[in-house]
Design a protein around this motif. Structure first.
Motif, PDB file in Angstrom:
ATOM      1  N   VAL A   1     -16.999 -51.753 -15.809  1.00 54.61           N
ATOM      2  CA  VAL A   1     -16.808 -50.360 -15.408  1.00 54.61           C
ATOM      3  C   VAL A   1     -17.200 -49.481 -16.598  1.00 54.61           C
ATOM      4  O   VAL A   1     -16.748 -49.720 -17.724  1.00 54.61           O
ATOM      5  CB  VAL A   1     -15.343 -50.088 -15.017  1.00 54.61           C
ATOM      6  CG1 VAL A   1     -15.134 -48.618 -14.683  1.00 54.61           C
ATOM      7  CG2 VAL A   1     -14.929 -50.967 -13.843  1.00 54.61           C
TER       8      VAL A   1
ATOM      9  N   THR B   1     -13.076 -56.625  -7.343  1.00 52.93           N
ATOM     10  CA  THR B   1     -12.306 -57.555  -8.157  1.00 52.93           C
ATOM     11  C   THR B   1     -10.951 -57.726  -7.498  1.00 52.93           C
ATOM     12  O   THR B   1     -10.270 -56.744  -7.198  1.00 52.93           O
ATOM     13  CB  THR B   1     -12.118 -57.008  -9.594  1.00 52.93           C
ATOM     14  OG1 THR B   1     -13.391 -56.838 -10.200  1.00 52.93           O
ATOM     15  CG2 THR B   1     -11.277 -57.949 -10.438  1.00 52.93           C
TER      16      THR B   1
ATOM     17  N   ALA C   1     -15.107 -56.150 -15.702  1.00 55.05           N
ATOM     18  CA  ALA C   1     -15.853 -55.800 -14.488  1.00 55.05           C
ATOM     19  C   ALA C   1     -17.029 -54.872 -14.787  1.00 55.05           C
ATOM     20  O   ALA C   1     -17.730 -54.446 -13.873  1.00 55.05           O
ATOM     21  CB  ALA C   1     -14.923 -55.152 -13.474  1.00 55.05           C
TER      22      ALA C   1
ATOM     23  N   ARG D   1     -18.600 -53.217  -5.997  1.00 53.66           N
ATOM     24  CA  ARG D   1     -18.210 -54.431  -6.718  1.00 53.66           C
ATOM     25  C   ARG D   1     -16.697 -54.558  -6.593  1.00 53.66           C
ATOM     26  O   ARG D   1     -15.970 -53.609  -6.906  1.00 53.66           O
ATOM     27  CB  ARG D   1     -18.645 -54.334  -8.172  1.00 53.66           C
ATOM     28  CG  ARG D   1     -20.163 -54.240  -8.281  1.00 53.66           C
ATOM     29  CD  ARG D   1     -20.603 -53.983  -9.710  1.00 53.66           C
ATOM     30  NE  ARG D   1     -22.058 -53.848  -9.726  1.00 53.66           N
ATOM     31  CZ  ARG D   1     -22.699 -52.733 -10.014  1.00 53.66           C
ATOM     32  NH1 ARG D   1     -22.030 -51.648 -10.297  1.00 53.66           N
ATOM     33  NH2 ARG D   1     -24.015 -52.698 -10.022  1.00 53.66           N
TER      34      ARG D   1
ATOM     35  N   GLU E   1     -25.024 -54.443  -3.938  1.00 60.19           N
ATOM     36  CA  GLU E   1     -24.326 -54.155  -5.200  1.00 60.19           C
ATOM     37  C   GLU E   1     -23.991 -52.678  -5.360  1.00 60.19           C
ATOM     38  O   GLU E   1     -23.954 -52.143  -6.466  1.00 60.19           O
ATOM     39  CB  GLU E   1     -25.105 -54.694  -6.401  1.00 60.19           C
ATOM     40  CG  GLU E   1     -25.214 -56.208  -6.386  1.00 60.19           C
ATOM     41  CD  GLU E   1     -25.785 -56.774  -7.678  1.00 60.19           C
ATOM     42  OE1 GLU E   1     -26.303 -55.997  -8.512  1.00 60.19           O
ATOM     43  OE2 GLU E   1     -25.718 -57.997  -7.829  1.00 60.19           O
TER      44      GLU E   1
ATOM     45  N   TYR F   1     -16.452 -49.373  -7.778  1.00 55.85           N
ATOM     46  CA  TYR F   1     -15.682 -50.555  -8.154  1.00 55.85           C
ATOM     47  C   TYR F   1     -14.364 -50.491  -7.413  1.00 55.85           C
ATOM     48  O   TYR F   1     -13.702 -49.459  -7.404  1.00 55.85           O
ATOM     49  CB  TYR F   1     -15.418 -50.574  -9.660  1.00 55.85           C
ATOM     50  CG  TYR F   1     -16.675 -50.628 -10.485  1.00 55.85           C
ATOM     51  CD1 TYR F   1     -17.149 -51.835 -10.992  1.00 55.85           C
ATOM     52  CD2 TYR F   1     -17.393 -49.469 -10.771  1.00 55.85           C
ATOM     53  CE1 TYR F   1     -18.305 -51.894 -11.756  1.00 55.85           C
ATOM     54  CE2 TYR F   1     -18.549 -49.510 -11.531  1.00 55.85           C
ATOM     55  CZ  TYR F   1     -19.001 -50.725 -12.024  1.00 55.85           C
ATOM     56  OH  TYR F   1     -20.149 -50.769 -12.782  1.00 55.85           O
ATOM     57  N   TRP F   2     -13.987 -51.591  -6.817  1.00 53.91           N
ATOM     58  CA  TRP F   2     -12.744 -51.657  -6.054  1.00 53.91           C
ATOM     59  C   TRP F   2     -11.898 -52.763  -6.659  1.00 53.91           C
ATOM     60  O   TRP F   2     -12.333 -53.913  -6.743  1.00 53.91           O
ATOM     61  CB  TRP F   2     -13.070 -51.945  -4.602  1.00 53.91           C
ATOM     62  CG  TRP F   2     -11.906 -52.046  -3.654  1.00 53.91           C
ATOM     63  CD1 TRP F   2     -10.576 -52.084  -3.934  1.00 53.91           C
ATOM     64  CD2 TRP F   2     -11.999 -52.138  -2.233  1.00 53.91           C
ATOM     65  NE1 TRP F   2      -9.831 -52.185  -2.795  1.00 53.91           N
ATOM     66  CE2 TRP F   2     -10.694 -52.222  -1.728  1.00 53.91           C
ATOM     67  CE3 TRP F   2     -13.067 -52.169  -1.345  1.00 53.91           C
ATOM     68  CZ2 TRP F   2     -10.419 -52.337  -0.368  1.00 53.91           C
ATOM     69  CZ3 TRP F   2     -12.793 -52.277   0.006  1.00 53.91           C
ATOM     70  CH2 TRP F   2     -11.487 -52.354   0.489  1.00 53.91           C
TER      71      TRP F   2
END
Length: 196
Positions: free
Chosen positions: A60, A42, A58, A40, A37, A14-15
Motif C-alpha cells: 500500500v 488481504t 501488501a 488487491r 489487479e 486494497y481491501w
C-alpha cells in the motif's frame, strides 16, 4: 461496501478483510477486478500492533486518496495506529453517543462485534484523533454510521464553515438502509468498558 463504486470508476484499491469466511464470496463477486489487479485483497485480522506491517507487506502506498475504516468496534484504534496518509478518510462511528460525548471502546486485538451497541467510538472521540492527525470533519452520512474527514490543507472553502461534531452529527437511522433495524439502533450491551 462504501467504496465499491470507486472500482466502477476505474480506481485501484486494497481491501483488508478480517473475516476468513468471506474469501470465496470476494473471489466470486470481485473476480473481474481481482484478475485485472484493480483490487488487491488481504485476508486476516488487522490490529493496532500489525496494521502498518500488513499495509507495507501488501505494498500500500504511503499516501492514498481515500481510506475507509469499518471494522465494527476497534476502528479508532486502527486509525490512531495507522501511519499512511489519505486525502479523505471515512470511518464508522457509534451514533448511540450524542455529539458532545467522548467514548472510546477499550481495545481488544481479538474483538468480534456481537451485534450490540458496543461497536465503536463516538463521533467526538474520532474527530479528536483525526484532528491530531491533520484531518478536519466535513460530514456524516444520514444513517449515522460514517464520518468523513479531509486533510486540513485540502479544505479550502469547499465545506460548511461549522465543522464541529455537534453540528455535523447524525443520529442512528439504520432503518433507512436495513429493514431489520426498524428500531432506534442496536441492542444494548450490559457489559463493555470504555476508555475516556
Amino acid at each position: 461496501c462504501n467504496s465499491h463504486y470507486l472500482l466502477h470508476k476505474n480506481w485501484v484499491g486494497y481491501w483488508f478483510e478480517g473475516g476468513e469466511g468471506y474469501t470465496q464470496s470476494i473471489q466470486e463477486n470481485f473476480k473481474e477486478y481481482l484478475e485485472k489487479e484493480k483490487l488487491r485483497v488481504t485476508i486476516g485480522r488487522l490490529t493496532k500492533e500489525n496494521i502498518n506491517d500488513v499495509f507495507i507487506k501488501a505494498n500500500v502506498p504511503s499516501k492514498v486518496d481515500f481510506l475507509s475504516i469499518d471494522v465494527d468496534g476497534m476502528d479508532i484504534h486502527l486509525f490512531s495506529a495507522l501511519q499512511i496518509s489519505a486525502k479523505v478518510v471515512c470511518i464508522e462511528y457509534n451514533a448511540k453517543w450524542p455529539a458532545n460525548i467522548v467514548r472510546i471502546p477499550e481495545y481488544y486485538s481479538n474483538y468480534n462485534w456481537d451485534g450490540s451497541d458496543y461497536m465503536g467510538s463516538s463521533l467526538k472521540a474520532i474527530t479528536e484523533v483525526a484532528n491530531r492527525k491533520g484531518y478536519v470533519l466535513v460530514g456524516t452520512n444520514v444513517t449515522g454510521a460514517n464520518a468523513f474527514f479531509v486533510k486540513k490543507e485540502l479544505i479550502n472553502n469547499l465545506f460548511v464553515e461549522d465543522r464541529t461534531p455537534e453540528y455535523l452529527y447524525n443520529p442512528p437511522r439504520y432503518w433507512l438502509i436495513y429493514d431489520h433495524y426498524w428500531h432506534i439502533g442496536h441492542p444494548t450491551k450490559k457489559v463493555g468498558k470504555y476508555q475516556n
